[in-house]
Design a protein around this motif. Structure first.
Motif, PDB file in Angstrom:
ATOM      1  N   ASN A 109     -50.892   8.539  27.651  1.00  0.00           N
ATOM      2  CA  ASN A 109     -50.574  10.065  27.649  1.00  0.00           C
ATOM      3  C   ASN A 109     -49.952  10.219  28.722  1.00  0.00           C
ATOM      4  O   ASN A 109     -49.895   9.392  30.114  1.00  0.00           O
ATOM      5  CB  ASN A 109     -51.645  10.844  27.146  1.00  0.00           C
ATOM      6  CG  ASN A 109     -52.805  10.818  28.249  1.00  0.00           C
ATOM      7  OD1 ASN A 109     -52.517  10.965  29.565  1.00  0.00           O
ATOM      8  ND2 ASN A 109     -54.070  10.668  28.155  1.00  0.00           N
ATOM      9  N   GLU A 110     -49.307  11.455  28.953  1.00  0.00           N
ATOM     10  CA  GLU A 110     -48.354  11.508  29.882  1.00  0.00           C
ATOM     11  C   GLU A 110     -49.150  11.914  31.172  1.00  0.00           C
ATOM     12  O   GLU A 110     -48.578  11.608  32.388  1.00  0.00           O
ATOM     13  CB  GLU A 110     -47.464  13.164  29.569  1.00  0.00           C
ATOM     14  CG  GLU A 110     -46.431  12.700  28.626  1.00  0.00           C
ATOM     15  CD  GLU A 110     -45.825  13.938  28.013  1.00  0.00           C
ATOM     16  OE1 GLU A 110     -46.832  15.131  27.620  1.00  0.00           O
ATOM     17  OE2 GLU A 110     -44.610  14.340  28.237  1.00  0.00           O
ATOM     18  N   THR A 121     -48.879  15.708  21.437  1.00  0.00           N
ATOM     19  CA  THR A 121     -50.014  15.172  22.376  1.00  0.00           C
ATOM     20  C   THR A 121     -51.535  15.460  21.720  1.00  0.00           C
ATOM     21  O   THR A 121     -52.427  14.544  21.852  1.00  0.00           O
ATOM     22  CB  THR A 121     -50.195  16.042  23.432  1.00  0.00           C
ATOM     23  OG1 THR A 121     -48.979  16.186  24.342  1.00  0.00           O
ATOM     24  CG2 THR A 121     -51.212  15.978  24.513  1.00  0.00           C
ATOM     25  N   LYS A 177     -42.488  10.092  24.795  1.00  0.00           N
ATOM     26  CA  LYS A 177     -43.737  10.484  24.105  1.00  0.00           C
ATOM     27  C   LYS A 177     -43.430  10.656  22.652  1.00  0.00           C
ATOM     28  O   LYS A 177     -42.634  11.003  22.311  1.00  0.00           O
ATOM     29  CB  LYS A 177     -44.248  11.582  24.585  1.00  0.00           C
ATOM     30  CG  LYS A 177     -45.707  12.130  24.029  1.00  0.00           C
ATOM     31  CD  LYS A 177     -46.160  13.458  24.510  1.00  0.00           C
ATOM     32  CE  LYS A 177     -45.270  14.492  23.702  1.00  0.00           C
ATOM     33  NZ  LYS A 177     -45.860  16.151  24.036  1.00  0.00           N
ATOM     34  N   THR A 186     -54.029  12.191  21.076  1.00  0.00           N
ATOM     35  CA  THR A 186     -55.288  12.191  21.539  1.00  0.00           C
ATOM     36  C   THR A 186     -56.352  11.739  20.638  1.00  0.00           C
ATOM     37  O   THR A 186     -57.318  10.796  20.645  1.00  0.00           O
ATOM     38  CB  THR A 186     -55.738  13.449  22.141  1.00  0.00           C
ATOM     39  OG1 THR A 186     -54.676  13.905  23.222  1.00  0.00           O
ATOM     40  CG2 THR A 186     -57.168  13.838  22.868  1.00  0.00           C
TER      41      THR A 186
END
Ligand SMILES: [Zn+2]
Length: 350
Positions: free
Chosen positions: A314-315, A142, A138, A146
């Protein structure tokens, strides 16, 4: 600053009078990965170096604030150069912020104005969003990932291409619109420096030095083709001379007439069923440096990582895609393993 000045001067000499749209990388700072939310002499000194390329005093002021700017080409295409190092998980200065240097708010305003004006947009930045594979790395925090992707999706009807570096791997991804239709193609250029990480348990893949020519429609911005060049280090060392040659032409290799979002979507879909096509992509990841070693080492799980990484940004979505294909979760690598040695990207529009 000496390194940036040398490269800037080399490009100005090689391409006199030609616009170059450069973006800063995470290793253009010292120590690395500490690009700040505040004004800084390195932002200012770099703005001084690139001032005549940016060519607009308001945008040079944006660069002084946080190394981002926008310009319009003479053909009417909007270029946006971003500083995504601020969102990189190795930048500890910006971890808890919401909009460092105000770049997101600025980006939204630029895109809104571009939409009103009917402009098409090409974006360049160093660190890419999403998940790097193999290894499930990543790149962005986060909350930044987003926000960046939300903005990009909102304006996916006018953003026709995004160009990144940092991975030291040749690769691409596709941002899908809400609902899954093709949105924005993202291209990660392989690097000039043949850097590979070494940690006690593992060494990263070696790769050859690379530079690429991106063909695009000057009015619509749609990426048409990538001509990838490389220097075979083994041969060059043996011959005591640099030996640059063409590695591949993307349109020919992947059987598409252009590299629009729809065409990249076609390629990604073909990868799922055409093993030899994905083999080709994996071989190009390392700029042919690893022979067939990487391809042969890529088992079913590794291929599932690839197929999910192309579109899952995303994860959470990546993990559910991966589980649906093979069960279990993908192995996780530390993002710091992939720090680049030669961070700055320069797009020369010729
Ligand atoms: Zn980098």
């Amino acid at each position: 600053m000496d390194i940036l000045r040398n490269i800037t001067n080399a490009l100005k000499t090689a391409f006199p009078g030609v616009k170059v749209y450069a973006t800063m990388g995470n290793n253009d700072w010292f120590p690395s990965d500490q690009l700040p939310d505040t004004s800084h002499f390195l932002y200012n000194a770099t703005a001084d170096l690139w001032e005549d390329w940016i060519g607009d005093q308001n945008q040079v002021e944006n660069f002084r604030k946080g190394a981002y700017y926008t310009v319009k080409t003479t053909q009417g295409l909007r270029i946006i150069g971003l500083n995504t190092n601020l969102y990189y998980t190795s930048d500890k200065l910006t971890a808890d912020m919401t909009d460092p240097t105000g770049q997101f708010a600025w980006l939204e305003e630029v895109l809104r104005n571009a939409k009103t004006a009917g402009d098409k947009v090409l974006m360049t930045a160093h660190v890419p969003p999403g998940i790097h594979v193999p290894g499930k790395v990543k790149r962005f925090y986060t909350h930044y990932n987003t926000r960046f992707l939300d903005i990009s999706r909102t304006f996916s009807d006018i953003i026709v291409g995004m160009f990144f570096g940092h991975d030291h791997y040749d690769g691409f991804k596709l941002l899908q619109k809400n609902g899954g239709s093709p949105g924005v193609p993202m291209f990660m250029a392989p690097s000039i420096t043949p850097w590979r990480y070494k940690i006690p348990e593992k060494s990263g893949d070696p790769h050859n030095p690379a530079i690429r020519l991106v063909k695009y429609n000057q009015q619509t911005g749609v990426p048409l083709d990538i001509h990838q060049y490389y220097m075979n280090l083994t041969d060059s060392n043996r011959n005591n001379a640099s030996d640059w040659k063409i590695e591949y032409k993307a349109s020919e290799e992947y059987g598409q007439t252009d590299l629009s979002a729809v065409s990249v979507d076609n390629i990604i879909k073909a990868f799922k069923t055409d093993k030899s096509l994905l083999d080709k992509y994996i071989r190009y990841n390392t700029v042919l440096a690893n022979g067939d070693t990487t391809v042969n080492a890529c088992d079913e799980k590794c291929r599932a990582e690839y197929n999910c990484g192309f579109i899952m940004m995303n994860e959470i979505s990546f993990d559910s895609c991966y589980k649906a294909q093979v069960g279990g979760s993908a192995r996780l690598c530390s993002s710091s393993l992939f720090i680049a040695m030669f961070a700055t990207m320069y797009y020369v529009l010729i």
